[in-house]
Each structure stands twice: as C-alpha cells, then as structure tokens.
Design a protein around this motif. Structure first.
Motif, mmCIF file in Angstrom:
data_model
loop_
_atom_site.group_PDB
_atom_site.id
_atom_site.type_symbol
_atom_site.label_atom_id
_atom_site.label_comp_id
_atom_site.label_asym_id
_atom_site.label_seq_id
_atom_site.Cartn_x
_atom_site.Cartn_y
_atom_site.Cartn_z
ATOM 1 N N ARG A 74 2.532 68.403 2.501
ATOM 2 C CA ARG A 74 3.997 68.493 2.390
ATOM 3 C C ARG A 74 4.402 69.005 1.011
ATOM 4 N NH1 ARG A 74 8.347 70.030 4.357
ATOM 5 N NH2 ARG A 74 10.184 68.786 3.926
ATOM 6 N N VAL A 75 3.742 68.511 -0.040
ATOM 7 C CA VAL A 75 4.055 68.969 -1.402
ATOM 8 C C VAL A 75 3.778 70.461 -1.534
ATOM 9 C CG1 VAL A 75 3.338 68.821 -3.834
ATOM 10 C CG2 VAL A 75 3.772 66.731 -2.536
ATOM 11 N N THR A 76 2.605 70.904 -1.098
ATOM 12 C CA THR A 76 2.271 72.323 -1.257
ATOM 13 C C THR A 76 3.180 73.211 -0.401
ATOM 14 O OG1 THR A 76 0.453 72.147 0.352
ATOM 15 C CG2 THR A 76 -0.106 71.907 -1.989
ATOM 16 N N SER A 77 3.571 72.738 0.772
ATOM 17 C CA SER A 77 4.511 73.497 1.612
ATOM 18 C C SER A 77 5.873 73.623 0.945
ATOM 19 C CB SER A 77 4.685 72.832 2.973
ATOM 20 O OG SER A 77 3.516 72.922 3.725
ATOM 21 N N LEU A 78 6.350 72.525 0.388
ATOM 22 C CA LEU A 78 7.645 72.555 -0.305
ATOM 23 C C LEU A 78 7.606 73.459 -1.538
ATOM 24 C CD1 LEU A 78 8.565 68.775 -0.040
ATOM 25 C CD2 LEU A 78 9.863 70.676 0.970
ATOM 26 N N LEU A 79 6.500 73.435 -2.255
ATOM 27 C CA LEU A 79 6.377 74.330 -3.412
ATOM 28 C C LEU A 79 6.466 75.785 -2.969
ATOM 29 C CD1 LEU A 79 3.563 72.533 -5.444
ATOM 30 C CD2 LEU A 79 5.964 72.810 -6.145
ATOM 31 N N LYS A 80 5.804 76.124 -1.877
ATOM 32 C CA LYS A 80 5.866 77.493 -1.358
ATOM 33 C C LYS A 80 7.287 77.845 -0.929
ATOM 34 C CE LYS A 80 1.089 77.710 0.036
ATOM 35 N NZ LYS A 80 0.168 77.207 1.021
ATOM 36 N N GLU A 81 7.950 76.930 -0.220
ATOM 37 C CA GLU A 81 9.322 77.169 0.232
ATOM 38 C C GLU A 81 10.269 77.414 -0.933
ATOM 39 O OE1 GLU A 81 10.652 73.910 2.694
ATOM 40 O OE2 GLU A 81 8.903 74.106 4.015
ATOM 41 N N GLN A 82 10.007 76.752 -2.054
ATOM 42 C CA GLN A 82 10.862 76.854 -3.237
ATOM 43 C C GLN A 82 10.393 77.958 -4.200
ATOM 44 O OE1 GLN A 82 13.701 75.015 -3.763
ATOM 45 N NE2 GLN A 82 13.383 74.281 -1.690
ATOM 46 N N ASN A 83 9.427 78.774 -3.764
ATOM 47 C CA ASN A 83 8.844 79.816 -4.614
ATOM 48 C C ASN A 83 8.333 79.245 -5.933
ATOM 49 O OD1 ASN A 83 9.333 82.016 -2.821
ATOM 50 N ND2 ASN A 83 11.497 81.879 -3.384
ATOM 51 N N ALA A 84 7.721 78.074 -5.846
ATOM 52 C CA ALA A 84 7.197 77.392 -7.030
ATOM 53 C C ALA A 84 5.711 77.094 -6.863
ATOM 54 C CB ALA A 84 7.989 76.106 -7.270
ATOM 55 N N ASP A 85 5.036 77.866 -6.035
ATOM 56 C CA ASP A 85 3.630 77.568 -5.772
ATOM 57 C C ASP A 85 2.700 77.999 -6.902
ATOM 58 O OD1 ASP A 85 4.301 80.142 -4.940
ATOM 59 O OD2 ASP A 85 2.793 80.182 -3.363
ATOM 60 N N GLU A 86 3.270 78.484 -8.020
ATOM 61 C CA GLU A 86 2.456 78.725 -9.215
ATOM 62 C C GLU A 86 2.175 77.419 -9.959
ATOM 63 O OE1 GLU A 86 6.547 78.455 -10.835
ATOM 64 O OE2 GLU A 86 5.707 79.412 -9.067
ATOM 65 N N ILE A 87 2.874 76.347 -9.586
ATOM 66 C CA ILE A 87 2.627 75.039 -10.190
ATOM 67 C C ILE A 87 1.267 74.542 -9.699
ATOM 68 C CG2 ILE A 87 3.383 72.630 -10.360
ATOM 69 C CD1 ILE A 87 6.276 73.642 -9.989
ATOM 70 N N MET A 88 0.413 74.210 -10.642
ATOM 71 C CA MET A 88 -0.934 73.721 -10.322
ATOM 72 C C MET A 88 -0.813 72.306 -9.753
ATOM 73 S SD MET A 88 -3.898 72.959 -13.112
ATOM 74 C CE MET A 88 -5.466 73.670 -12.769
ATOM 75 N N VAL A 89 -1.504 72.050 -8.648
ATOM 76 C CA VAL A 89 -1.507 70.722 -8.032
ATOM 77 C C VAL A 89 -2.908 70.136 -8.147
ATOM 78 C CG1 VAL A 89 -1.137 69.382 -5.920
ATOM 79 C CG2 VAL A 89 0.342 71.350 -6.420
ATOM 80 N N LEU A 90 -2.974 68.929 -8.709
ATOM 81 C CA LEU A 90 -4.202 68.160 -8.797
ATOM 82 C C LEU A 90 -4.014 66.892 -7.985
ATOM 83 C CD1 LEU A 90 -4.776 68.396 -12.660
ATOM 84 C CD2 LEU A 90 -5.763 69.856 -10.886
ATOM 85 N N VAL A 91 -5.052 66.459 -7.303
ATOM 86 C CA VAL A 91 -4.977 65.238 -6.504
ATOM 87 C C VAL A 91 -6.111 64.314 -6.936
ATOM 88 C CG1 VAL A 91 -5.135 64.264 -4.171
ATOM 89 C CG2 VAL A 91 -3.954 66.431 -4.534
ATOM 90 N N GLY A 92 -5.769 63.042 -7.096
ATOM 91 C CA GLY A 92 -6.778 62.054 -7.438
ATOM 92 C C GLY A 92 -6.597 60.808 -6.607
ATOM 93 N N GLY A 93 -7.684 60.063 -6.471
ATOM 94 C CA GLY A 93 -7.607 58.812 -5.735
ATOM 95 C C GLY A 93 -8.804 58.622 -4.832
ATOM 96 N N VAL A 94 -8.555 57.910 -3.751
ATOM 97 C CA VAL A 94 -9.604 57.641 -2.769
ATOM 98 C C VAL A 94 -9.565 58.782 -1.753
ATOM 99 C CG1 VAL A 94 -10.464 56.006 -1.061
ATOM 100 C CG2 VAL A 94 -9.351 55.162 -3.134
ATOM 101 N N ILE A 95 -10.419 59.764 -1.994
ATOM 102 C CA ILE A 95 -10.429 60.971 -1.168
ATOM 103 C C ILE A 95 -11.838 61.141 -0.593
ATOM 104 C CG2 ILE A 95 -9.979 63.460 -1.104
ATOM 105 C CD1 ILE A 95 -7.532 61.849 -2.109
ATOM 106 N N PRO A 96 -11.979 61.106 0.726
ATOM 107 C CA PRO A 96 -13.300 61.339 1.309
ATOM 108 C C PRO A 96 -13.806 62.746 0.983
ATOM 109 C CG PRO A 96 -11.798 60.408 2.934
ATOM 110 C CD PRO A 96 -10.971 60.781 1.736
ATOM 111 N N GLU A 97 -15.080 62.860 0.766
ATOM 112 C CA GLU A 97 -15.717 64.133 0.410
ATOM 113 C C GLU A 97 -15.357 65.237 1.407
ATOM 114 O OE1 GLU A 97 -17.429 66.056 -2.465
ATOM 115 O OE2 GLU A 97 -17.241 63.888 -2.633
ATOM 116 N N GLU A 98 -15.302 64.894 2.695
ATOM 117 C CA GLU A 98 -15.021 65.914 3.717
ATOM 118 C C GLU A 98 -13.585 66.427 3.686
ATOM 119 O OE1 GLU A 98 -14.757 61.859 5.865
ATOM 120 O OE2 GLU A 98 -16.142 62.795 4.458
ATOM 121 N N ASP A 99 -12.697 65.722 2.980
ATOM 122 C CA ASP A 99 -11.305 66.171 2.880
ATOM 123 C C ASP A 99 -11.052 67.078 1.680
ATOM 124 O OD1 ASP A 99 -10.706 64.821 5.186
ATOM 125 O OD2 ASP A 99 -9.726 63.129 4.180
#
Length: 132
Positions: A74-99
């Motif tokens: 949802r965040v990356t879609s909204l960034l694209k919709e707002q022509n702001a997808d040059e903003i770097m997105v980092l994600v941290g937390g409990v993330i399974p390797e396959e994701d």
C-alpha cells in the motif's frame, strides 16, 4: 552528502511494539541523518502524506505484525500514485526470508530482519545518497 538525509521512521499497522523502531530512529540520528519519528499505529496514507510533506528521502517501516506485504504494498502504491516513488523505502522487522523478494519487487530498497546492525541500514542509505 552535503545536506542531511531526511528519514521518516514509523510503525505501521496495528503493531504497537516500538522499541526497535526507536532504536533505529536514534541510530539514524546518531549517524547524522535528520529523523522524523511518527510513532505507532500509523496508516500507509499517513506515512506517505507525512513523507511528502516533510520532503524525506527515506521511509523506514518497522513491521512485526505479519502484515508486511499488504502494508508495504500500500505504501509503495501510494508513493507511485503521488509521483513520489523516488523516496527510498526500507522495511525492518519480523520478515520471513521468502517474503524478501516480494518486498523488493514492490520497490523496497532493502529488508532488515531482527538482529541486523543499525550500521548495515546506515550504509545502505549512505551508499544510495553518495551516488546521487
């Protein structure tokens, strides 16, 4: 890197455990970045709106709830919709390797799991903005 890199750090979704996000925010600040900390239980819409209004170069999302694919998408879609997808997105937390590949396909620059050194995240940001 003449100007300070501006980084927005936020807990997104219903997850209220913010200790890790605060540690990351302090680590980024100590590394010389300008940090905007949004706190817990933010929506993708609020995060993207704040990122654009605050003119950040990086969004750091902390997600422990298991909803990382939906919320990040949802965040990356909204960034694209707002022509702001040059903003770097980092994600941290409990993330399974396959994701991790799925998140990168969405436009996430890097995924950090529990136990990753803050310096690793700092280096990813510095590398991106040293090239700019």
């Amino acid at each position: 890197m003449d100007a300070k890199v501006r980084v927005l750090v936020s807990k997104i979704g219903l997850d209220g455990h913010d200790r890790g996000a605060k540690v990351i925010a302090y680590g980024f600040r100590d590394a010389g970045f300008e940090v905007i900390f949004m706190g817990v239980r933010q929506t993708p819409e609020r995060v993207v709106r704040a990122a654009i209004e605050e003119d950040v170069q990086v969004i750091g999302l902390s997600i422990l709830s298991g909803a990382h694919l939906h919320l990040t998408g949802r965040v990356t879609s909204l960034l694209k919709e707002q022509n702001a997808d040059e903003i770097m997105v980092l994600v941290g937390g409990v993330i399974p390797e396959e994701d991790k590949p799925k998140l990168k396909e969405m436009g996430v620059a890097e995924v950090f799991t529990s136990g990753t050194s803050i310096n690793d995240a700092v280096q990813v940001i510095r590398q991106r903005f040293a090239e700019a």
